[in-house]
Design a protein around this motif. Structure first.
Motif, PDB file in Angstrom:
ATOM      1  N   ILE A 167      47.177  42.861  49.108  1.00  0.00           N
ATOM      2  CA  ILE A 167      45.868  42.471  48.583  1.00  0.00           C
ATOM      3  C   ILE A 167      45.156  43.736  48.118  1.00  0.00           C
ATOM      4  O   ILE A 167      44.859  44.613  48.918  1.00  0.00           O
ATOM      5  N   VAL A 168      44.882  43.825  46.829  1.00  0.00           N
ATOM      6  CA  VAL A 168      44.204  44.984  46.255  1.00  0.00           C
ATOM      7  C   VAL A 168      42.985  44.500  45.477  1.00  0.00           C
ATOM      8  O   VAL A 168      43.116  43.757  44.504  1.00  0.00           O
ATOM      9  N   PHE A 169      41.803  44.875  45.925  1.00  0.00           N
ATOM     10  CA  PHE A 169      40.546  44.461  45.305  1.00  0.00           C
ATOM     11  C   PHE A 169      40.500  42.948  45.070  1.00  0.00           C
ATOM     12  O   PHE A 169      40.127  42.468  44.008  1.00  0.00           O
ATOM     13  N   GLY A 170      40.923  42.219  46.101  1.00  0.00           N
ATOM     14  CA  GLY A 170      40.841  40.769  46.066  1.00  0.00           C
ATOM     15  C   GLY A 170      41.913  40.083  45.254  1.00  0.00           C
ATOM     16  O   GLY A 170      41.822  38.876  44.998  1.00  0.00           O
ATOM     17  N   VAL A 171      42.947  40.812  44.862  1.00  0.00           N
ATOM     18  CA  VAL A 171      44.020  40.265  44.020  1.00  0.00           C
ATOM     19  C   VAL A 171      45.337  40.317  44.784  1.00  0.00           C
ATOM     20  O   VAL A 171      45.666  41.329  45.408  1.00  0.00           O
ATOM     21  N   PHE A 196      36.916  47.229  39.621  1.00  0.00           N
ATOM     22  CA  PHE A 196      38.336  47.408  39.898  1.00  0.00           C
ATOM     23  C   PHE A 196      39.043  46.069  40.145  1.00  0.00           C
ATOM     24  O   PHE A 196      40.263  45.974  39.941  1.00  0.00           O
ATOM     25  N   HIS A 197      38.316  45.055  40.561  1.00  0.00           N
ATOM     26  CA  HIS A 197      38.900  43.719  40.677  1.00  0.00           C
ATOM     27  C   HIS A 197      39.356  43.228  39.307  1.00  0.00           C
ATOM     28  O   HIS A 197      40.481  42.716  39.153  1.00  0.00           O
ATOM     29  N   ILE A 198      38.503  43.389  38.324  1.00  0.00           N
ATOM     30  CA  ILE A 198      38.838  42.962  36.957  1.00  0.00           C
ATOM     31  C   ILE A 198      40.018  43.760  36.415  1.00  0.00           C
ATOM     32  O   ILE A 198      40.935  43.209  35.802  1.00  0.00           O
ATOM     33  N   LYS A 199      40.017  45.086  36.633  1.00  0.00           N
ATOM     34  CA  LYS A 199      41.105  45.932  36.141  1.00  0.00           C
ATOM     35  C   LYS A 199      42.425  45.587  36.835  1.00  0.00           C
ATOM     36  O   LYS A 199      43.496  45.597  36.196  1.00  0.00           O
ATOM     37  N   THR A 200      42.376  45.281  38.130  1.00  0.00           N
ATOM     38  CA  THR A 200      43.598  44.917  38.856  1.00  0.00           C
ATOM     39  C   THR A 200      44.146  43.582  38.363  1.00  0.00           C
ATOM     40  O   THR A 200      45.365  43.431  38.181  1.00  0.00           O
TER      41      THR A 200
END
Length: 368
Positions: A28-32, A102-106
């Motif tokens: 799980i990275v920045f909610g992804v 960073f959520h969007i970028k991930t």
């Protein structure tokens, strides 16, 4: 004293916010959701480092500016408190903004590289692990409530001996700074609030016990052990908080009844001791256990199963923060950014557990 108190809180907040990306599961990275095999992606590692370094530097810069400002001016207590609160909210807002960035970028990187599309997606919920679950029994959380009920009864018997003005708020030095007139309701109002909070903690423990143990499809044995550790220590932290609040509220109630019970030093030490215990316990829990038990280490690393990955439920997580799934019976689920549990906003029972008590507490405060 007030300045020192806020400096400690701001430092704690800065360190915790900066450390969050490294307290979570690797998947799980920045909610992804990140499939096995891509968790060591260098770009994702750069995202984490940038987030942590930015939050830490901003927090420390704000802390130093606050310290210099506080020591270099003759300030009233309310000025120090107001500025300290603004700084805390500022750090939280900046961290939220960076997280969303960073959520969007991930999410974009995951889509562009089509991570996990060739893997078999598996959802693993281990019902048999509940027999090994070491979460505290709900009866343990009922014990502080019994103590509070006893204090309510004792307060009623001491009505005549209590002062005409009942404290409703205590300052950082432990001394009361707000009062209300004595009546049968005001003498037990703080205990009623405590009882409601204890009931909410009991409900949270009971609800999390019923939540499914969701395992990593590629590392089932490791994730089973980590999940059980996470659930156990979360339950203990919740119980410690309940007990600590009971001691603090009980002490303040007894000092209201018996004015000579606590001297100025003890009145100051009790709230500070409560704060120290909670901050220390939270830090130990976060860094030793991590989200989902991710920081709990096994003696031997488990080799991941090839060709499978966790079921991708990113669609149920709005911005990676709010979980909305009407088909999931769980009331509470693990956070995706942060350590602990969050509501399943698709299950209406959760609103009653959290919002119901808060509304009652606000009503009690309004009636004082």
């Amino acid at each position: 004293m007030v300045l020192t108190l806020f400096l400690v809180i701001i430092l704690f907040l800065t360190v915790m916010q900066a450390a969050i990306p490294y307290l979570l599961k690797k998947t799980i990275v920045f909610g992804v959701t990140i499939p096995e095999g891509h968790t060591d992606d260098r770009t994702l590692a750069t995202y984490k480092k940038t987030y942590s370094a930015t939050i830490f530097l901003i927090g420390i810069a704000g802390l130093l500016a606050y310290l210099i400002w506080g020591l270099g001016n003759q300030l009233q207590e309310n000025q120090i408190v107001f500025t300290g609160l603004i700084l805390q909210f500022g750090i939280l807002l900046i961290s939220m903004g960076l997280y969303l960035y960073f959520h969007i970028k991930t999410m974009k990187r995951k889509r562009e590289h089509k991570w996990g599309e060739t893997l078999k997606r598996v959802r693993v919920a281990d019902l048999t692990s509940r027999s090994n679950d070491e979460m505290l029994p709900n009866l343990m959380f009922a014990l502080p409530m019994v103590i509070t009920l006893g204090l309510i009864g004792y307060s009623a018997t001491q009505y005549g001996a209590m002062p005409e003005m009942i404290p409703t708020h205590w300052g950082p030095n432990g001394q009361p700074d707000a009062f209300t007139k004595k009546n049968p309701f005001s003498i037990i109002a703080s205990l009623l609030i405590l009882l409601i909070i204890q009931g909410m903690m009991l409900a949270i423990n009971a609800s999390t016990k019923k939540s499914g143990v969701k395992l990593n499809a590629a590392r089932r044995s490791t994730s089973r052990f980590q999940q059980l550790s996470f659930r156990k220590y979360t339950s203990w932290l919740l119980f410690l908080t309940s007990i600590s609040m009971t001691v603090l509220f009980g002490f303040l109630q007894l000092t209201t009844i018996h004015g000579d019970l606590g001297g100025p030093i003890l009145m100051m030490v009790m709230p500070l001791g409560f704060l120290f215990i909670i901050l220390l316990a939270t830090a130990v829990y976060a860094f030793k256990v991590g989200q989902g038990g991710s920081r709990v280490q096994l003696e031997m690393d488990e080799e991941p199963i090839d060709g499978v990955t966790d079921y991708d439920d990113d669609d149920y997580w709005k911005a990676g923060v709010f979980y909305v799934n009407k088909n999931d019976p769980s009331i509470f689920v693990e956070k995706r950014f942060g350590v602990g549990w969050t509501l399943n906003f698709g299950n209406p029972i959760g609103y009653f557990i959290i919002l119901g008590p808060l509304i009652i507490i606000l009503a009690i405060s309004f009636l004082l």
